[in-house]
Design an enzyme around this catalytic site. Structure first.
Site, PDB file in Angstrom:
ATOM      1  N   HIS A  69       0.842  -1.191   0.000  1.00  0.00           N
ATOM      2  CA  HIS A  69       0.000   0.000   0.000  1.00  0.00           C
ATOM      3  C   HIS A  69       0.879   1.243   0.000  1.00  0.00           C
ATOM      4  O   HIS A  69       2.048   1.211   0.397  1.00  0.00           O
ATOM      5  CB  HIS A  69      -0.921  -0.004   1.214  1.00  0.00           C
ATOM      6  CG  HIS A  69      -1.980  -1.050   1.131  1.00  0.00           C
ATOM      7  ND1 HIS A  69      -2.952  -1.190   2.081  1.00  0.00           N
ATOM      8  CD2 HIS A  69      -2.240  -1.999   0.202  1.00  0.00           C
ATOM      9  CE1 HIS A  69      -3.770  -2.184   1.747  1.00  0.00           C
ATOM     10  NE2 HIS A  69      -3.336  -2.685   0.607  1.00  0.00           N
TER      11      HIS A  69
ATOM     12  N   GLU B 201       0.831   3.850   1.902  1.00  0.00           N
ATOM     13  CA  GLU B 201       1.284   4.192   3.244  1.00  0.00           C
ATOM     14  C   GLU B 201       2.477   3.325   3.644  1.00  0.00           C
ATOM     15  O   GLU B 201       3.442   3.811   4.239  1.00  0.00           O
ATOM     16  CB  GLU B 201       0.161   3.991   4.272  1.00  0.00           C
ATOM     17  CG  GLU B 201      -1.122   4.707   3.956  1.00  0.00           C
ATOM     18  CD  GLU B 201      -2.131   3.850   3.178  1.00  0.00           C
ATOM     19  OE1 GLU B 201      -3.327   3.936   3.513  1.00  0.00           O
ATOM     20  OE2 GLU B 201      -1.731   3.114   2.256  1.00  0.00           O
TER      21      GLU B 201
ATOM     22  N   CYS C  94      -6.090   1.199   5.656  1.00  0.00           N
ATOM     23  CA  CYS C  94      -6.682  -0.066   6.108  1.00  0.00           C
ATOM     24  C   CYS C  94      -6.101  -0.425   7.476  1.00  0.00           C
ATOM     25  O   CYS C  94      -5.190   0.241   7.971  1.00  0.00           O
ATOM     26  CB  CYS C  94      -6.376  -1.177   5.097  1.00  0.00           C
ATOM     27  SG  CYS C  94      -4.635  -1.687   5.085  1.00  0.00           S
TER      28      CYS C  94
ATOM     29  N   CYS D 174      -2.218  -1.050   7.498  1.00  0.00           N
ATOM     30  CA  CYS D 174      -1.494   0.228   7.451  1.00  0.00           C
ATOM     31  C   CYS D 174      -1.664   0.994   8.754  1.00  0.00           C
ATOM     32  O   CYS D 174      -0.723   1.637   9.224  1.00  0.00           O
ATOM     33  CB  CYS D 174      -1.953   1.063   6.263  1.00  0.00           C
ATOM     34  SG  CYS D 174      -1.445   0.361   4.679  1.00  0.00           S
TER      35      CYS D 174
END
Length: 147
Positions: free
Chosen positions: A78, A80, A106, A109
């Site tokens: 992801h 992040e 999410c 993360c």
């Protein structure tokens, strides 16, 4: 001439970062900022040196996996995660920083964000992950939905 606010400025940069995404399902960008300075950027895509989904396809798409489910089938990181890993790779402390992201993080993360010491998250697009929001609240991470 109207100057953008700091949040507008950083969100526009985050949107630009998302254009580097190699995900077939969702383009996400993230930047980590401290004292009005960009420390790192990240977008979602395969690990460094590996083929991207743009090149070989998406297993989650092939298996018709719903958004937010079976993340372990995704070959990408992801945005992040990539921004946090970039900070670690270059020895940059992100403790006390702000994360700007095109999409609400999410739960995976969220746990990384909390442990990295990021104190505030500003995001544009909502994501249906109530556990992530609960963890942020428990950890005192401020979440701001940027419209």
């Amino acid at each position: 001439m109207n100057r953008p606010s700091w949040d507008e400025y950083f969100m526009e940069i985050t949107e630009l970062v998302s254009k580097r995404s190699t995900c077939l399902r969702r383009k996400v960008g993230a930047i980590i900022v401290q004292d009005k300075r960009i420390l790192t950027t990240g977008y979602n895509g395969a690990p460094k040196g590996l083929p991207h989904c743009l090149e070989i396809g998406c297993l989650r798409e092939e298996k018709e996996v719903a958004s937010g489910e079976r993340q372990e089938l995704c070959r990408g990181l992801h945005a992040e995660q990539n921004a946090i890993v970039q900070a670690a790779s270059y020895g940059i402390s992100i403790k006390g920083s702000i994360l700007y992201c095109t999409t609400q993080p999410c739960v995976t993360c969220a746990k990384m964000i909390i442990n990295a010491g990021i104190k505030r998250i500003i995001y544009q697009e909502k994501y249906p992950d109530e556990l992530a929001r609960k963890l942020f609240k428990e950890a005192g991470v401020i979440e701001i939905y940027y419209e």
